[in-house]
Write a protein that holds these residues in place. Structure first.
Motif, PDB file in Angstrom:
ATOM      1  N   ARG A 146      49.143 -31.819  -7.312  1.00 41.57           N
ATOM      2  CA  ARG A 146      48.138 -31.606  -6.064  1.00 41.57           C
ATOM      3  C   ARG A 146      47.899 -31.538  -4.955  1.00 41.57           C
ATOM      4  O   ARG A 146      48.891 -31.982  -4.406  1.00 41.57           O
ATOM      5  N   ASN A 147      47.985 -30.319  -4.458  1.00 42.35           N
ATOM      6  CA  ASN A 147      48.223 -30.035  -3.428  1.00 42.35           C
ATOM      7  C   ASN A 147      47.200 -30.686  -2.023  1.00 42.35           C
ATOM      8  O   ASN A 147      46.669 -31.365  -2.367  1.00 42.35           O
ATOM      9  N   ASP A 148      47.344 -30.214  -0.879  1.00 40.97           N
ATOM     10  CA  ASP A 148      46.776 -30.855   0.785  1.00 40.97           C
ATOM     11  C   ASP A 148      44.802 -29.991   0.390  1.00 40.97           C
ATOM     12  O   ASP A 148      44.263 -31.817   0.835  1.00 40.97           O
ATOM     13  N   TYR A 168      60.583 -32.391 -13.142  1.00 34.71           N
ATOM     14  CA  TYR A 168      59.375 -31.512 -12.287  1.00 34.71           C
ATOM     15  C   TYR A 168      60.164 -30.857 -10.955  1.00 34.71           C
ATOM     16  O   TYR A 168      61.010 -31.643 -10.648  1.00 34.71           O
ATOM     17  N   TRP A 169      59.535 -29.411 -10.595  1.00 29.44           N
ATOM     18  CA  TRP A 169      60.085 -28.887  -9.438  1.00 29.44           C
ATOM     19  C   TRP A 169      59.246 -28.066  -9.030  1.00 29.44           C
ATOM     20  O   TRP A 169      58.763 -26.796  -9.640  1.00 29.44           O
ATOM     21  N   TYR A 170      59.006 -28.100  -7.648  1.00 30.62           N
ATOM     22  CA  TYR A 170      58.107 -27.047  -6.837  1.00 30.62           C
ATOM     23  C   TYR A 170      58.749 -26.680  -5.244  1.00 30.62           C
ATOM     24  O   TYR A 170      59.577 -27.188  -4.513  1.00 30.62           O
ATOM     25  N   ASN A 171      58.805 -25.575  -5.965  1.00 27.45           N
ATOM     26  CA  ASN A 171      59.704 -24.254  -5.134  1.00 27.45           C
ATOM     27  C   ASN A 171      58.693 -23.840  -3.677  1.00 27.45           C
ATOM     28  O   ASN A 171      59.533 -23.443  -2.948  1.00 27.45           O
ATOM     29  N   GLY A 172      57.687 -24.489  -3.697  1.00 27.74           N
ATOM     30  CA  GLY A 172      57.222 -23.635  -2.548  1.00 27.74           C
ATOM     31  C   GLY A 172      56.150 -22.715  -2.704  1.00 27.74           C
ATOM     32  O   GLY A 172      55.356 -22.546  -2.669  1.00 27.74           O
ATOM     33  N   THR A 173      56.355 -22.087  -4.244  1.00 27.44           N
ATOM     34  CA  THR A 173      55.494 -21.098  -4.661  1.00 27.44           C
ATOM     35  C   THR A 173      54.851 -21.458  -6.215  1.00 27.44           C
ATOM     36  O   THR A 173      54.209 -21.647  -6.054  1.00 27.44           O
ATOM     37  N   ASN A 174      56.242 -21.660  -6.477  1.00 27.83           N
ATOM     38  CA  ASN A 174      55.738 -22.509  -8.797  1.00 27.83           C
ATOM     39  C   ASN A 174      55.866 -23.932  -8.229  1.00 27.83           C
ATOM     40  O   ASN A 174      56.766 -24.343  -8.183  1.00 27.83           O
ATOM     41  N   MET A 175      55.050 -24.933  -9.751  1.00 27.83           N
ATOM     42  CA  MET A 175      55.735 -25.987 -10.245  1.00 27.83           C
ATOM     43  C   MET A 175      56.315 -25.480 -11.374  1.00 27.83           C
ATOM     44  O   MET A 175      55.118 -24.925 -12.349  1.00 27.83           O
ATOM     45  N   VAL A 176      57.061 -25.853 -11.234  1.00 26.00           N
ATOM     46  CA  VAL A 176      58.258 -25.358 -12.019  1.00 26.00           C
ATOM     47  C   VAL A 176      57.720 -26.798 -13.733  1.00 26.00           C
ATOM     48  O   VAL A 176      58.574 -27.912 -13.156  1.00 26.00           O
ATOM     49  N   TYR A 177      57.904 -27.378 -14.826  1.00 25.65           N
ATOM     50  CA  TYR A 177      58.169 -28.232 -15.138  1.00 25.65           C
ATOM     51  C   TYR A 177      59.401 -28.374 -16.741  1.00 25.65           C
ATOM     52  O   TYR A 177      59.230 -26.931 -17.429  1.00 25.65           O
ATOM     53  N   SER A 185      56.540 -24.505 -18.051  1.00 27.06           N
ATOM     54  CA  SER A 185      56.068 -23.749 -17.882  1.00 27.06           C
ATOM     55  C   SER A 185      56.030 -24.189 -16.584  1.00 27.06           C
ATOM     56  O   SER A 185      56.976 -24.382 -15.833  1.00 27.06           O
ATOM     57  N   SER A 186      55.327 -22.680 -15.659  1.00 28.73           N
ATOM     58  CA  SER A 186      55.737 -22.250 -14.681  1.00 28.73           C
ATOM     59  C   SER A 186      54.409 -21.805 -14.017  1.00 28.73           C
ATOM     60  O   SER A 186      53.819 -20.773 -14.553  1.00 28.73           O
ATOM     61  N   GLN A 187      53.656 -22.481 -13.384  1.00 34.34           N
ATOM     62  CA  GLN A 187      52.502 -22.260 -12.552  1.00 34.34           C
ATOM     63  C   GLN A 187      52.201 -22.010 -11.291  1.00 34.34           C
ATOM     64  O   GLN A 187      52.950 -22.786  -9.821  1.00 34.34           O
ATOM     65  N   ALA A 188      51.714 -20.530 -10.808  1.00 33.09           N
ATOM     66  CA  ALA A 188      52.012 -20.473  -9.168  1.00 33.09           C
ATOM     67  C   ALA A 188      50.624 -22.409  -8.474  1.00 33.09           C
ATOM     68  O   ALA A 188      50.126 -22.620  -8.817  1.00 33.09           O
ATOM     69  N   ASN A 189      51.445 -22.623  -7.349  1.00 28.43           N
ATOM     70  CA  ASN A 189      50.208 -23.389  -6.514  1.00 28.43           C
ATOM     71  C   ASN A 189      50.898 -23.305  -5.392  1.00 28.43           C
ATOM     72  O   ASN A 189      51.185 -22.463  -4.778  1.00 28.43           O
ATOM     73  N   SER A 232      64.109 -27.927  -0.845  1.00 30.67           N
ATOM     74  CA  SER A 232      63.819 -26.273  -1.933  1.00 30.67           C
ATOM     75  C   SER A 232      64.318 -26.412  -2.445  1.00 30.67           C
ATOM     76  O   SER A 232      65.719 -25.398  -2.181  1.00 30.67           O
ATOM     77  N   LEU A 233      64.685 -26.782  -3.957  1.00 33.12           N
ATOM     78  CA  LEU A 233      66.009 -26.318  -4.570  1.00 33.12           C
ATOM     79  C   LEU A 233      66.098 -25.123  -5.176  1.00 33.12           C
ATOM     80  O   LEU A 233      65.084 -24.388  -5.830  1.00 33.12           O
ATOM     81  N   THR A 234      67.586 -24.401  -5.795  1.00 29.77           N
ATOM     82  CA  THR A 234      67.439 -22.954  -6.416  1.00 29.77           C
ATOM     83  C   THR A 234      67.318 -23.559  -8.045  1.00 29.77           C
ATOM     84  O   THR A 234      68.032 -24.735  -8.132  1.00 29.77           O
ATOM     85  N   LEU A 235      67.107 -22.297  -8.814  1.00 29.65           N
ATOM     86  CA  LEU A 235      67.927 -22.893 -10.264  1.00 29.65           C
ATOM     87  C   LEU A 235      69.175 -23.358 -10.795  1.00 29.65           C
ATOM     88  O   LEU A 235      69.292 -23.838 -11.008  1.00 29.65           O
ATOM     89  N   ALA A 236      69.612 -22.755  -9.305  1.00 23.32           N
ATOM     90  CA  ALA A 236      71.483 -23.164 -10.122  1.00 23.32           C
ATOM     91  C   ALA A 236      71.229 -24.514  -9.192  1.00 23.32           C
ATOM     92  O   ALA A 236      72.148 -25.525 -10.370  1.00 23.32           O
TER      93      ALA A 236
END
Length: 250
Positions: A146-148, A168-177, A185-189, A232-236
């Motif tokens: 849940r964002n601001d 759980y991974w949020y890279n600044g654009t998408n929340m990835v599980y 899943s990957s959902q924009a946030n 902000s982690l990369t996929l690698a």
């Protein structure tokens, strides 16, 4: 030879340690005996943070302490049992992080209990950001953010009760599980997600910062290790952290 850093009394090899990825602000490894402070017997009063942040998670109430009385995985590494009733460890009053985040956890759910929450990270107010690997009743376990602005993004739930590692991974654009290295899943946030508390074994809910009033969705099962990155982690990098947990615990 591969390194064996981080495991006490074991010959489990790997070539990676979590601190090789920058932004590590929480590292809880139940296999490291020196990171645990006990109350009575195997009851865990403090689970020490192995990162440089020293965000030790604690429980001052003896009756609510989980037990370091189990083992997990091929190498039978020591792990911590949560009873699904009142066991919880937490730290509050942290300096807020306002960027991306990744949470990794390896856990084995009880075969009969409802799904509880192994890791919950929250901001300084109940109504604002949440980032967690969260269980919900009989529905399963999922990533939640849940964002601001109050927007909630919930990933597809997983219902496996075997020994799994969750991301759980949020890279600044998408929340990835992700579960066991496979994306669910990957959902924009968007918007910041701040950090004021880290709770292991339940959700925090209600009240005012820095102490929330209520614990809910208690986790029943065994937890081996948790990694929290405020970066902000990369996929690698995500895959490297997952491989570390996989090679060590499964």
């Amino acid at each position: 030879m591969p390194s064996t850093v981080g495991i006490v009394g074991s010959q489990v090899p790997w070539n990676f340690v979590p601190s090789q990825i920058s932004g590590l602000t929480g590292w809880y490894d139940a296999s490291v005996a020196s990171s645990i402070t006990f109350g009575t017997g195997t009851a865990v009063a403090t689970w020490g943070d192995l990162s440089s942040s020293a965000r030790n998670i604690t429980q001052s109430t003896a009756a609510n302490r989980p037990l370091r009385d189990a083992t997990l995985g091929t190498y039978a590494l020591s792990a911590i049992t949560f009873d699904g009733s009142n066991d919880v460890l937490t730290v509050t009053g942290l300096t807020n992080n306002t960027g991306s985040m990744a949470i990794f956890c390896i856990a084995d759910y009880d075969a009969t209990a409802n799904f509880g929450t192994p890791v919950d990270v929250r901001s300084g107010t109940d109504g604002n950001p949440i980032q967690s690997i969260q269980g919900f009743g009989t529905d399963g376990i999922f990533g939640r953010r849940r964002n601001d602005s109050g927007t909630i993004v919930t990933a597809t739930a997983d219902t496996s009760r075997t020994l799994n590692y969750y991301t759980y991974w949020y890279n600044g654009t998408n929340m990835v599980y992700r579960v066991n290295g496979s994306q669910k899943s990957s959902q924009a946030n968007s918007g910041n997600a701040t950090t004021n508390s880290v709770t292991v074994g339940a959700n925090r809910w209600g009240g005012a910062p820095p102490v929330f009033g209520t614990f809910t969705a208690y986790f029943k099962g065994v937890i081996g290790e948790i990694l929290i990155y405020e970066a902000s982690l990369t996929l690698a990098q995500v895959e490297a952290a997952e491989a570390y947990l996989d090679n060590k615990w499964t």
